[in-house]
Design a protein around this motif. Structure first.
Motif, PDB file in Angstrom:
ATOM      1  N   PRO A   1      10.768  43.450 -19.035  1.00 50.62           N
ATOM      2  CA  PRO A   1      11.259  42.060 -18.929  1.00 50.62           C
ATOM      3  C   PRO A   1      12.032  41.792 -17.619  1.00 50.62           C
ATOM      4  CG  PRO A   1      11.746  42.960 -21.094  1.00 50.62           C
ATOM      5  CD  PRO A   1      11.240  44.097 -20.261  1.00 50.62           C
ATOM      6  N   GLU A   2      12.831  42.770 -17.201  1.00 49.38           N
ATOM      7  CA  GLU A   2      13.576  42.600 -15.959  1.00 49.38           C
ATOM      8  C   GLU A   2      12.637  42.577 -14.749  1.00 49.38           C
ATOM      9  OE1 GLU A   2      16.979  45.196 -15.428  1.00 49.38           O
ATOM     10  OE2 GLU A   2      17.064  45.464 -17.605  1.00 49.38           O
TER      11      GLU A   2
ATOM     12  N   ARG B   1       9.501  41.598 -14.723  1.00 54.12           N
ATOM     13  CA  ARG B   1       8.815  40.302 -14.716  1.00 54.12           C
ATOM     14  C   ARG B   1       9.737  39.218 -14.179  1.00 54.12           C
ATOM     15  NH1 ARG B   1       6.745  37.034 -17.521  1.00 54.12           N
ATOM     16  NH2 ARG B   1       4.679  36.789 -16.695  1.00 54.12           N
ATOM     17  N   SER B   2      10.983  39.221 -14.608  1.00 54.12           N
ATOM     18  CA  SER B   2      11.937  38.210 -14.143  1.00 54.12           C
ATOM     19  C   SER B   2      12.145  38.299 -12.638  1.00 54.12           C
ATOM     20  CB  SER B   2      13.286  38.377 -14.845  1.00 54.12           C
ATOM     21  OG  SER B   2      13.153  38.132 -16.212  1.00 54.12           O
ATOM     22  N   TYR B   3      12.289  39.517 -12.139  1.00 54.36           N
ATOM     23  CA  TYR B   3      12.482  39.688 -10.698  1.00 54.36           C
ATOM     24  C   TYR B   3      11.242  39.232  -9.937  1.00 54.36           C
ATOM     25  CZ  TYR B   3      13.276  41.784  -6.152  1.00 54.36           C
ATOM     26  OH  TYR B   3      13.411  41.971  -4.800  1.00 54.36           O
TER      27      TYR B   3
ATOM     28  N   LEU C   1       9.043  37.099 -10.850  1.00 54.81           N
ATOM     29  CA  LEU C   1       8.973  35.644 -10.954  1.00 54.81           C
ATOM     30  C   LEU C   1       9.927  34.971  -9.963  1.00 54.81           C
ATOM     31  CD1 LEU C   1       7.655  33.319 -12.510  1.00 54.81           C
ATOM     32  CD2 LEU C   1       9.540  33.443 -14.132  1.00 54.81           C
ATOM     33  N   SER C   2      11.059  35.614  -9.712  1.00 48.63           N
ATOM     34  CA  SER C   2      12.040  35.014  -8.794  1.00 48.63           C
ATOM     35  C   SER C   2      11.591  35.071  -7.335  1.00 48.63           C
ATOM     36  CB  SER C   2      13.399  35.693  -8.944  1.00 48.63           C
ATOM     37  OG  SER C   2      13.391  36.975  -8.353  1.00 48.63           O
TER      38      SER C   2
ATOM     39  N   VAL D   1       2.751  36.942 -10.709  1.00 51.93           N
ATOM     40  CA  VAL D   1       3.810  37.752 -11.307  1.00 51.93           C
ATOM     41  C   VAL D   1       3.243  38.949 -12.057  1.00 51.93           C
ATOM     42  CG1 VAL D   1       5.661  37.755 -13.024  1.00 51.93           C
ATOM     43  CG2 VAL D   1       5.439  35.854 -11.421  1.00 51.93           C
TER      44      VAL D   1
END
Length: 167
Positions: A12-13, A15-17, A19-20, A28
């Motif tokens: 999850p982290e 993917r979040s990074y 995405l950012s 992504v």
């Protein structure tokens, strides 16, 4: 198996990074997948979660910037090829345009590179610094020297043979 669980914990982290830093959401998953693939193939990846997290973020960042560079190079190459093959552009060109291109080709590769990035592709100094992996101030001094070298060629200052200076 424990190493794979660590990667799954970070998913999850990651993917979040990704995405950012990605402009397009569809990139992504590809970016995260490529990063995990690299991690699984690497025999030197960290074995502790605290060290693995920043390592994986660096892998994602490096993969992302590698892809940006590839895309930029492809775009520049396509644009250059289009300009070179465009018959109307050749017919439109004047004698001074042709002379300027010939003088440009006489410059050293490093000088042509910085002029191309800044003056032809109209990149910002920051972008050119990122591409060349140098400080922005270095870009500013290089572009100044490159413009001066081209101006000297245009004005005929750089046309003397170096053997004449030694006589």
């Amino acid at each position: 198996m424990a190493r794979e669980r660590l990667l799954m914990t970070l998913l999850p982290e990651l993917r979040s990074y990704a995405l950012s830093i990605c402009r397009k959401g569809d990139e992504v998953d590809d970016l995260v997948q490529d990063a995990i693939e690299r991690a699984l193939q690497s025999g030197t990846r960290p074995r502790q979660l605290a060290a693995l997290r920043p390592w994986m973020f660096r892998v994602i960042r490096n993969l992302h910037y590698d892809e940006l560079r590839k895309t930029r190079v492809r775009r520049e190459y396509s644009a250059r090829e289009k300009r070179l093959s465009d018959v109307t552009a050749i017919q439109w060109g004047t004698e001074s345009d042709i002379q300027m291109r010939m003088l440009f080709q006489r410059l050293p590769p490093e000088t042509r590179e910085i002029l191309f990035l800044i003056d032809i592709m109209e990149l910002k100094y920051r972008e050119a610094a990122e591409i060349l992996d140098v400080p922005q101030g270095t870009i500013m001094s290089r572009i100044s020297r490159a413009r001066r070298a081209l101006r000297d060629l245009v004005e005929g200052v750089g046309t003397q043979d170096s053997t004449e200076d030694q006589v």
